[in-house]
Write an enzyme that holds these catalytic residues in place. Structure first.
Site, PDB file in Angstrom:
ATOM      1  CD  GLN A   1     -41.177  20.244  12.301  1.00 54.34           C
ATOM      2  OE1 GLN A   1     -39.844  20.591  12.296  1.00 54.34           O
ATOM      3  NE2 GLN A   1     -41.672  21.141  11.150  1.00 54.34           N
TER       4      GLN A   1
ATOM      5  CG  LEU B   1     -22.200  24.763   4.564  1.00 53.99           C
ATOM      6  CD1 LEU B   1     -20.944  25.237   3.727  1.00 53.99           C
ATOM      7  CD2 LEU B   1     -21.037  23.685   5.948  1.00 53.99           C
TER       8      LEU B   1
ATOM      9  CG  ASP C   1     -15.768  37.533   9.941  1.00 58.67           C
ATOM     10  OD1 ASP C   1     -14.904  37.460  10.392  1.00 58.67           O
ATOM     11  OD2 ASP C   1     -16.947  36.538   9.809  1.00 58.67           O
TER      12      ASP C   1
ATOM     13  CD  GLU D   1     -31.639  27.600   4.443  1.00 61.77           C
ATOM     14  OE1 GLU D   1     -31.456  26.540   3.617  1.00 61.77           O
ATOM     15  OE2 GLU D   1     -32.414  27.414   5.808  1.00 61.77           O
TER      16      GLU D   1
ATOM     17  CE1 TYR E   1     -42.185  24.791  12.804  1.00 66.84           C
ATOM     18  CE2 TYR E   1     -44.143  24.144  12.945  1.00 66.84           C
ATOM     19  CZ  TYR E   1     -43.362  24.605  13.301  1.00 66.84           C
ATOM     20  OH  TYR E   1     -42.706  24.487  14.214  1.00 66.84           O
TER      21      TYR E   1
END
Length: 913
Positions: free
Chosen positions: A230, A616, A766, A623, A253
């Site tokens: 960026q 992670l 899982d 997140e 951003y």
């Protein structure tokens, strides 16, 4: 006035006006000239391909709007399913490619081949290839819908490349052909890569993500190197760094930022590598100065220079103290004079003058030194040297070469087009909602008149994917028909099962089984009977990588079947979102109010004590971060023992819910907090605390210093190689070793943690080595965020691109029926034990495709002796392998409970050697 005086005057004027605009900055909107496929500026020798169907469809015939040969490039091989065929264009010099155009094979009406989608890969040196991704991480680009039309696609972000490859895609075996054009301009600034520390997250009323999200180099240990991102994409940030010039992006951003608290040196160090020797006049850095929120211009800049990668830094560094109106909160370009120093590598240190440094672009004003030999010419240079120190930055001024043409208009994204598209989408959505309401009302009227008939034989099929879900419920003697049940066809007696020839035909007629195989173009093995009228699609339990808790007694969804000895688990609430902080689909269990509130009260964790280390994983609304907590012994709220030596930080995993999460996502997050607060076992990660007083909401769990078990074991060699062919045979003992008894100790701890979950009637769903963490002295704790990590994306099967299922670890009834119980966790434990004994060197059923794994689940359903089991690991004794086979029993009642598994692994397993 001589040339040197003119150059000095120009530099002084540039420095004086540096606070206004980026004078050397390029505008990517004007960098849209055709690069030479259509007008043949690019010669045939620079166009190549992996293969071609014939000489008349060779790569040289791939020029846009050209009808040479048979009208396009057509690969010899199939692009499904491997996607290995490509068309390559060599631009000979670095270019900024901002737009691509594609076309199929028309051939005057004789051709009909085209590619509906494709991927791009690019290289700057011919050795390292990068896959292009858009600003949201998507690699696939929509292509053509017919063989004749030209489709232009903006590349956001643009890519700096010399070589570009097009990889056509298909969803089945079919012929594809392609014609292409590239649009952009020459990349004259010569910047090859920059190295910089990874950008950080600023927490205000909302999280501001100041990371370099489009960086195409490497990221290791908090450092990005060997790429561009960026800081060289041509997008200059706004005065308010929380806003962006781009659409549909997250706060922050446009900027890459670093906190002063994370750099004890007081500066951020970056390194820049160029293609050849250059005389540098100035560097321009576009900075944010919104000091009310902590962003400040750098206090000063210090730059050093060298001519080659192995050379020492030359002479005294150039130092420049920045002045100007520091109270003005507007973003601005800061010009740093570089005095005409000659170099190919620059190392610059930006001094902190406040809490944060925020940069959106960095560019250089330089001239090529004539006697330098280019690093990028007709032949490729030696492999580039990636510096170990901080990152180089890429900011360039481009010289546009219009060749007498006008820039290509934007293919998409104009405000008017976006507005029209949004209005059309809203209208279509409203029409769809109205149609669904009318359809539902129609069926309710029909069902209210239907006979209440039931079957003596139960069949339950769930496919746990929101929106692609099948539910078939036939229970003996219900008081009323299930919702949306179609009337039974005439001729079937009310209490007789439908006529089904055999189990195989029943499976083939199962809509859930057909749906799982829908993405493959393989015909069914036999003509199954017509789909029964009682097989009605509806929504059921959504799958996630988190725990599932059974419904408390009192409000069962449906009466349990009398012949089933396995405890009945309630359906989970339908949550049509791709996970809160992890798995693509996330189910919060249907619990009575307050059912999960009987755990200990949650502890408010001081947010200021968290120090970010790395990300992670992530989900749609959140997140998972790895953080450190300094001096955890000072936190009185952590009332259980922490095995952390004094003076050492505590590693924690922090699940963060983004402020833009929906109300349902917030409720699911808080419900997960309540459920996690109940887990108190030495082999399960624990909830340490929460931050729920303000956004972003966080939950903090413990983490283990050695990471996940999959990565940990794969780095080890088996100590005892007496067993023939054990993992590690034939390899040099370069890494650490682990003994067979220690592997059993690891497996016993996993069984112990699962035994605890089973006592609570929790179902993990899982279980795998990727979801087990390793601490000191081989301590194991079971976690739940492996699904959120891109590292393990290959372990999950995507159903129509939305939901993800770990089918290689799932019991057959989970795949075909969506039935998750403690017994299905036992099945997954057997696969996890297999991984442990293989030292995670292989993926379960690695020789089978995803389709074949699903077909194998069907063989378990049919029970005709054709099912395939995982083979015995070389280091596994026969007695332990027989225990694995019991975990994979067809009947869930025949699988051993976790208490028995733990006892065997802890006490008896060594005797089987």
């Amino acid at each position: 006035m001589g040339p040197e005086a003119l150059s000095s005057l120009l530099l002084l004027l540039l420095v004086a006006s540096g606070d206004a605009d980026m004078k050397g900055h390029f505008d990517p909107a004007k960098c849209r000239y055709a690069l030479g496929m259509q007008d043949r500026t690019i010669p045939d020798s620079d166009i190549s391909a992996s293969s071609s169907w014939s000489d008349s469809t060779a790569a040289r015939h791939s020029r846009l709007e050209s009808s040479d040969g048979d009208g396009a490039w057509c690969p010899a091989g199939s692009v499904f399913p491997k996607e290995e065929e490509y068309l390559q264009v060599d631009l000979q010099r670095l270019h900024l490619v901002a737009l691509v155009g594609t076309q199929g094979r028309h051939a005057g009406g004789l051709g009909k081949e085209f590619s509906r989608s494709y991927r791009l890969r690019y290289s700057r040196d011919g050795r390292r290839w990068m896959g292009w991704k858009d600003r949201w991480g998507q690699e696939v680009i929509s292509g053509n819908e017919d063989p004749e039309g030209v489709v232009l696609k903006d590349l956001g972000p643009p890519m700096v490349a010399r070589l570009v490859r097009f990889y056509p895609r298909a969803d089945r075996v079919m012929s594809v052909c392609l014609r292409v054009e590239l649009y952009g301009c020459l990349w004259r600034d010569g910047l090859l890569s920059y190295t910089a520390p990874v950008g950080q997250t600023m927490y205000l009323s909302e999280a501001v993500y100041l990371n370099d999200s489009t960086y195409d180099g490497h990221t290791v240990g908090g450092l990005q190197y060997g790429g561009l991102g960026q800081l060289a994409d041509g997008v200059v940030g706004l005065d308010d760094f929380r806003k962006s010039q781009e659409l549909r992006v997250w706060p922050g951003y446009d900027y890459v930022g670093w906190s002063n608290h994370s750099f004890s040196s007081g500066y951020v160090e970056m390194e820049f590598e160029f293609d050849r020797l250059r005389a540098f006049q100035a560097m321009q850095v576009h900075c944010n100065n919104m000091h009310t929120l902590g962003a400040r211009l750098p206090g000063g800049v210090e730059c050093r220079f060298r001519r080659g990668p192995a050379m020492a830094w030359e002479g005294e560094p150039m130092r420049h103290n920045l002045g100007g109106n520091l109270g003005d909160p507007r973003a601005r370009a800061v010009s740093v004079p570089l005095g005409g120093r000659v170099a190919r590598f620059l190392q610059c240190r930006f001094l902190f003058a406040g809490p944060w440094l925020l940069f959106s672009e960095i560019s250089f004003i330089s001239d090529v030194v004539n006697n330098s030999s280019p690093a990028l010419g007709g032949t490729f240079p030696p492999a580039p040297w990636w510096p170990p120190g901080p990152p180089p930055t890429n900011f360039s001024s481009l010289e546009l070469e219009p060749r007498g043409q006008q820039p290509v208009a934007k293919a998409e994204g104009s405000p008017t087009a976006i507005l029209i598209g949004c209005l059309v989408a809203i209208i279509l959505l409203l029409l769809l909602i109205i149609a669904l309401m009318l359809w539902r009302l129609h069926w309710r009227r029909l069902l209210s008149k239907a006979e209440r008939r039931v079957l003596e034989e139960e069949l339950t099929v769930h496919l746990s994917v929101p929106g692609d879900t099948i539910l078939i419920n036939n229970r003996p003697g219900p008081r009323e028909p299930p919702p949306y049940q179609e009337p039974r066809p005439r001729g079937n007696p009310p209490h007789s099962a439908p006529c089904v020839p055999n189990g195989s035909a029943l499976l083939l007629s199962n809509p859930a089984y057909r749906l799982l195989l829908a993405t493959y173009a393989r015909p069914p093995r036999g003509p199954g009977p017509p789909t029964p009228a009682w097989a009605k699609p509806t929504n059921t339990q959504a799958y996630s990588g988190d725990y599932m808790e059974p419904e408390k007694p009192g409000a069962p969804l449906l009466p349990p079947p009398p012949q089933n000895s396995v405890p009945h688990y309630a359906e989970a609430d339908i949550v049509t979102l791709q996970g809160v902080t992890g798995g693509n689909t996330y189910a919060v269990p249907a619990l009575p109010p307050g059912a999960v509130g009987d755990g200990p009260p949650r502890v408010d964790f001081p947010r200021s004590r968290l120090r970010f280390k790395e990300k992670l994983g992530e989900g749609q609304f959140g997140e998972v971060h790895l953080c450190e907590v300094d001096s955890p012994q000072d936190l009185v709220s952590l009332d259980f023992p922490l095995n952390v030596r004094k003076g050492h930080p505590l590693l924690v995993a922090v699940k963060i819910l983004r402020p833009d999460a929906t109300k349902n996502a917030r409720n699911d997050f808080l419900k997960e907090v309540k459920i996690m607060s109940r887990l108190k076992d030495p082999n399960i990660i624990r909830l340490l605390g929460v931050c729920v007083q303000d956004d972003p909401l966080c939950m903090i769990t413990d983490y283990m210093e050695n990471g996940d078990l999959n990565q940990f074991l794969s780095a080890h060699q088996l100590e005892d190689k007496a067993a023939e062919g054990a993992p590690g045979d034939g390899q040099a003992a370069q890494g650490p070793t682990i003994s067979y008894p220690m592997l059993l100790h690891v497996a016993a701890q996993i069984a112990s943690g699962m035994r605890y979950l089973a006592t609570l009637n929790f179902v993990h769903r899982d279980l795998a080595t990727r979801n087990c963490l390793v601490g000191e002295n081989f301590t194991i704790k079971i976690a739940d965020f492996g699904m959120s990590r891109n590292l393990y994306a290959g372990d999950y099967y995507r159903v129509q691109g939305r939901a993800v299922l770990p089918i290689r670890w799932m019991a057959w009834e989970c795949i075909l029926m969506g039935k998750f119980t403690t017994a299905s966790d036992v099945w997954a434990f057997g696969v996890t034990l297999w991984e442990v004994l293989m030292l995670c060197r292989a993926q379960p059923f690695g020789q089978l495709t995803d389709e074949q794994v699903i077909e194998n689940a069907g063989e378990f359903f049919r029970d005709q002796g054709r099912q395939v089991y995982l083979s015995r690991p070389p280091a596994c004794p026969q007695g332990l392998y027989e225990l694995m086979l019991r975990c994979w029993s067809r009947e869930s009642e025949q699988r051993p409970p976790f208490s028995q598994l733990h006892r065997f692994l802890a006490e008896d397993a060594l005797n089987t050697v």
